[in-house]
Enzyme design. Structure first.
Site, PDB file in Angstrom:
ATOM      1  CG  HIS A  25      -1.989   0.858   1.415  1.00 33.75           C
ATOM      2  ND1 HIS A  25      -2.404   1.537   0.200  1.00 33.75           N
ATOM      3  CD2 HIS A  25      -2.746   1.135   2.299  1.00 33.75           C
ATOM      4  CE1 HIS A  25      -3.381   2.428   0.591  1.00 33.75           C
ATOM      5  NE2 HIS A  25      -3.861   2.240   1.935  1.00 33.75           N
ATOM      6  CG  HIS A  69      -4.673   0.407  -8.070  1.00 34.50           C
ATOM      7  ND1 HIS A  69      -5.912   0.266  -7.846  1.00 34.50           N
ATOM      8  CD2 HIS A  69      -4.056   1.285  -7.249  1.00 34.50           C
ATOM      9  CE1 HIS A  69      -6.061   1.006  -6.863  1.00 34.50           C
ATOM     10  NE2 HIS A  69      -5.282   1.664  -6.410  1.00 34.50           N
ATOM     11  CG  ASP A 118       2.666   4.166  -4.003  1.00 37.67           C
ATOM     12  OD1 ASP A 118       2.718   5.389  -3.403  1.00 37.67           O
ATOM     13  OD2 ASP A 118       2.067   3.137  -3.585  1.00 37.67           O
TER      14      ASP A 118
HETATM   15  C1  ACO Z   1      -1.451   3.635  -2.870  1.00 38.78           C
HETATM   16  C2  ACO Z   1      -1.396   2.247  -3.434  1.00 38.78           C
HETATM   17  O1  ACO Z   1      -1.625   1.277  -2.446  1.00 38.78           O
HETATM   18  S1  ACO Z   1      -1.170   1.794  -4.976  1.00 38.78           S
HETATM   19  C3  ACO Z   1      -0.542   0.133  -4.763  1.00 38.78           C
HETATM   20  C4  ACO Z   1       0.894   0.321  -4.242  1.00 38.78           C
HETATM   21  N1  ACO Z   1       1.391  -1.040  -4.280  1.00 38.78           N
HETATM   22  C5  ACO Z   1       2.235  -1.687  -5.471  1.00 38.78           C
HETATM   23  O2  ACO Z   1       2.889  -0.839  -6.207  1.00 38.78           O
HETATM   24  C6  ACO Z   1       2.957  -3.062  -5.152  1.00 38.78           C
HETATM   25  C7  ACO Z   1       3.005  -3.986  -6.178  1.00 38.78           C
HETATM   26  N2  ACO Z   1       1.384  -4.085  -6.557  1.00 38.78           N
HETATM   27  C8  ACO Z   1       1.045  -5.110  -6.069  1.00 38.78           C
HETATM   28  O3  ACO Z   1       1.367  -5.933  -5.379  1.00 38.78           O
HETATM   29  C9  ACO Z   1      -0.642  -5.442  -6.382  1.00 38.78           C
HETATM   30  O4  ACO Z   1      -0.814  -5.071  -7.912  1.00 38.78           O
HETATM   31  C10 ACO Z   1      -1.537  -4.793  -5.588  1.00 38.78           C
HETATM   32  C11 ACO Z   1      -1.263  -5.169  -4.017  1.00 38.78           C
HETATM   33  C12 ACO Z   1      -1.453  -3.067  -5.762  1.00 38.78           C
HETATM   34  C13 ACO Z   1      -2.966  -5.172  -6.225  1.00 38.78           C
HETATM   35  O5  ACO Z   1      -3.022  -6.714  -5.764  1.00 38.78           O
HETATM   36  P1  ACO Z   1      -4.399  -7.568  -6.328  1.00 38.78           P
HETATM   37  O6  ACO Z   1      -5.346  -6.594  -6.814  1.00 38.78           O
HETATM   38  O7  ACO Z   1      -4.630  -8.370  -5.130  1.00 38.78           O
HETATM   39  O8  ACO Z   1      -3.919  -8.084  -7.588  1.00 38.78           O
HETATM   40  P2  ACO Z   1      -3.130  -9.636  -7.646  1.00 38.78           P
HETATM   41  O9  ACO Z   1      -2.055  -9.804  -6.576  1.00 38.78           O
HETATM   42  O10 ACO Z   1      -3.997 -10.601  -7.653  1.00 38.78           O
HETATM   43  O11 ACO Z   1      -2.453  -9.714  -9.100  1.00 38.78           O
HETATM   44  C14 ACO Z   1      -3.267 -10.125 -10.056  1.00 38.78           C
HETATM   45  C15 ACO Z   1      -1.908 -10.672 -11.043  1.00 38.78           C
HETATM   46  O12 ACO Z   1      -1.146  -9.748 -11.615  1.00 38.78           O
HETATM   47  C16 ACO Z   1      -0.027  -9.892 -11.171  1.00 38.78           C
HETATM   48  N3  ACO Z   1       0.733  -8.692 -10.393  1.00 38.78           N
HETATM   49  C17 ACO Z   1      -0.061  -7.832  -9.704  1.00 38.78           C
HETATM   50  N4  ACO Z   1       0.735  -6.759  -9.447  1.00 38.78           N
HETATM   51  C18 ACO Z   1       1.892  -7.136 -10.160  1.00 38.78           C
HETATM   52  C19 ACO Z   1       3.187  -6.444 -10.106  1.00 38.78           C
HETATM   53  N5  ACO Z   1       3.387  -5.254  -9.353  1.00 38.78           N
HETATM   54  N6  ACO Z   1       4.211  -6.803 -10.809  1.00 38.78           N
HETATM   55  C20 ACO Z   1       4.147  -8.171 -11.159  1.00 38.78           C
HETATM   56  N7  ACO Z   1       2.924  -8.869 -11.314  1.00 38.78           N
HETATM   57  C21 ACO Z   1       1.980  -8.143 -10.703  1.00 38.78           C
HETATM   58  C22 ACO Z   1      -0.144 -11.022  -9.978  1.00 38.78           C
HETATM   59  O13 ACO Z   1       1.068 -11.884  -9.909  1.00 38.78           O
HETATM   60  C23 ACO Z   1      -1.121 -11.947 -10.540  1.00 38.78           C
HETATM   61  O14 ACO Z   1      -0.865 -12.436 -11.540  1.00 38.78           O
HETATM   62  P3  ACO Z   1      -1.434 -14.127 -11.901  1.00 38.78           P
HETATM   63  O15 ACO Z   1      -3.006 -13.782 -12.275  1.00 38.78           O
HETATM   64  O16 ACO Z   1      -0.797 -14.863 -12.892  1.00 38.78           O
HETATM   65  O17 ACO Z   1      -1.397 -14.818 -10.290  1.00 38.78           O
HETATM   66  O1  OAA Z   2      -7.117   2.435  -3.580  1.00 35.58           O
HETATM   67  C1  OAA Z   2      -5.997   1.581  -3.324  1.00 35.58           C
HETATM   68  O2  OAA Z   2      -6.330   0.323  -3.187  1.00 35.58           O
HETATM   69  C2  OAA Z   2      -4.797   2.118  -3.115  1.00 35.58           C
HETATM   70  C3  OAA Z   2      -4.418   3.565  -3.629  1.00 35.58           C
HETATM   71  O3  OAA Z   2      -4.228   3.796  -4.853  1.00 35.58           O
HETATM   72  C4  OAA Z   2      -4.613   4.645  -2.616  1.00 35.58           C
HETATM   73  O4  OAA Z   2      -4.872   4.302  -1.519  1.00 35.58           O
HETATM   74  O5  OAA Z   2      -4.335   5.814  -3.071  1.00 35.58           O
END
Ligand code: ACO
Ligand code: OAA
Length: 423
Positions: free
Chosen positions: A263, A302, A358
């Site tokens: 996050h 996301h 981010d």
């Molecule tokens: C302000 C914020 O919170 S914005 C988000 C900030 N977080 C990040 O940037 C961390 C990297 N991103 C992630 O970990 C994820 O994309 C999250 C946590 C933001 C969202 O997770 P979820 O919606 O649960 O997606 P999930 O983890 O199920 O991913 C779906 C698919 O995409 C892939 N995937 C998702 N994000 C990424 C990534 N950043 N890099 C590579 N692969 C990814 C997963 O491996 C999965 O693949 P699969 O279907 O083959 O198993």
């Molecule tokens: O909406 C989300 O899950 C994460 C995000 O981009 C934020 O909190 O700004």
């Protein structure tokens, strides 16, 4: 338009009509018709947890609006404090309302001396500033006992103002302590962001004057981070708030949720990743390793956006303005290459993984001189207004305590075995 869905109760074979409420099925209706049958949705992938009028998000189209106003327009024309007012009050302030709001926030920027001297300075010298912030925000509840009176509107508003006003002071105090520098008191002749930068960087009297381009860039970043509907930290705020805990305790829970690398901690992780990649030539191999399952592209993907995060677009533009003052962050070229390769790669395209808020924000923060550990703290300061707007909305809706059910998968009933008879 469909007004109900028909389902079959497979225990009885009965056909049931379940009314649709604004595109979803109300849990209360569901439980009335099918008592004892729960939705199994551990990460809330398909659950609307509330009815909210604060932020509109269309993840497929990449649209974000606060109280109806497009994020692009706010970033262009508004300020963080105005956006905070908008989120909390539902409307943009008149000139008079805004003056009063700014005055109230400015008046509350100081923190109790014991919070700094006895509490923050009691941490280990290398404490992470986000850990310090989480604890300090929780500690504030012990300084403002009127905060328990959450249904007294005067008290509620006072806590809102205190929290928005004191977050930058706590954040800067945590930073100064972690680098062994003396605390800088707020300079209330300055605006919100300029004051924060003064508390961060001031080294000599009479005052610290930040470059106006950097002040404006921070203000834009604060607007973009102010709210994002039911993200993990806002959900934490609502869940804890639903027990009628005071807002400082609920905000501390929200800060803790934001701390994680999935996050608000992702902006810190992005810089570590770009540093680890080291050069543009290493980008293709790094992307391949991610595709093989070795880690994730930080700042990509996301839960809701299946398109370019509109905030990331604005931040990317703002980065150029900041770099014109600070000099270019050498990691920018690696970030651009990474984006170019990922957006042309079937793995990321098919999963709809785009840069999120981010991905570029850390490059700006780093160019402005913030240490990596401060990045999640920089997220928490503006998100406080969003958390509080959701908290107020939840209390006004007289919502029930958040209490999901579970699918039990543990042992069947069994008898207690005395210790000397256990194998
Ligand atoms: C302000 C914020 O919170 S914005 C988000 C900030 N977080 C990040 O940037 C961390 C990297 N991103 C992630 O970990 C994820 O994309 C999250 C946590 C933001 C969202 O997770 P979820 O919606 O649960 O997606 P999930 O983890 O199920 O991913 C779906 C698919 O995409 C892939 N995937 C998702 N994000 C990424 C990534 N950043 N890099 C590579 N692969 C990814 C997963 O491996 C999965 O693949 P699969 O279907 O083959 O198993
Ligand atoms: O909406 C989300 O899950 C994460 C995000 O981009 C934020 O909190 O700004």
């Amino acid at each position: 338009m469909t007004e109900s869905i028909t389902i079959i109760d497979n225990r009885t074979g009965n056909q049931l009509e379940i009314p649709i409420v604004r595109g979803g099925v109300s849990a209360a209706e569901w439980q009335k018709l099918l008592p004892g049958i729960w939705f199994f949705d551990p990460a809330f992938m398909a659950t609307a947890a509330c009815d909210s009028a604060i932020t509109y998000l269309d993840g497929e189209a990449g649209i974000l609006r606060y109280r109806g106003y497009p994020i692009e327009e706010l970033a262009e024309r508004s300020t963080y404090l105005e956006v905070a007012y908008l989120l909390l009050h539902g409307e943009l302030p008149t000139a008079e309302q805004f003056e009063q709001w700014k005055h109230d926030i400015t008046y509350h920027t100081f923190i109790h001396e014991n919070v700094r001297k006895r509490f923050l300075e009691g941490f280990h010298y290398d404490a992470h500033p986000m850990g310090m912030l989480v604890s300090a925000v929780a500690a504030l509840s012990t300084f403002y006992l009127d905060a328990k009176d959450i249904f007294n509107l005067e008290s509620r508003n006072k806590q809102i103002i205190r929290l928005i006003a004191k977050m930058p002071t706590l954040a800067a105090a945590a930073h100064r302590f972690s680098v062994g520098m003396p605390f800088v008191y707020p300079d209330n002749s300055l605006d919100y962001c300029a004051n924060f930068l003064s508390m961060m960087w001031k080294v000599a009297e009479p005052r610290y004057e930040a470059h106006p381009t950097l002040v404006r860039a921070l203000d834009i970043l604060f607007m973009l981070h102010a709210d994002h509907e039911q993200n993990c930290s806002t959900t934490a705020m609502r869940v804890v708030g639903s027990s009628h805990a005071d807002p400082y305790s609920a905000c501390a829970a929200a800060c803790a949720a934001l701390y994680g690398p999935r996050h608000g901690g992702a902006n810190e992780a992005v810089i570590r990743m770009l540093t680890q990649i080291g050069s543009m030539e290493n980008v293709p191999a790094f992307v391949e390793s991610v595709k093989q399952g070795h880690g994730r592209l930080q700042g990509f993907g996301h839960r809701v956006y299946k398109n370019y995060d509109p905030r990331a677009k604005i931040i990317k533009r703002t980065a150029d303005e900041v770099f014109a003052v600070t000099g270019k962050n050498p990691l920018l070229d690696i970030a651009l290459k990474l984006e170019e390769i990922a957006l042309a790669d079937e793995y990321f395209v098919s999963r709809k993984l785009y840069p999120n808020v981010d991905f570029y924000s850390g490059l700006i923060y780093q160019a402005m001189g913030f240490p990596l550990e401060m990045f999640p703290v920089l997220f928490a300061i503006p998100r406080t207004s969003g958390w509080l707007a959701h908290w107020v909305e939840m209390l006004d809706q007289d919502s029930k305590i958040a209490r999901p059910r579970q699918i039990y998968s543990g042992a069947e009933k069994r008898d207690y075995v005395p210790m000397d008879q256990r194998s």
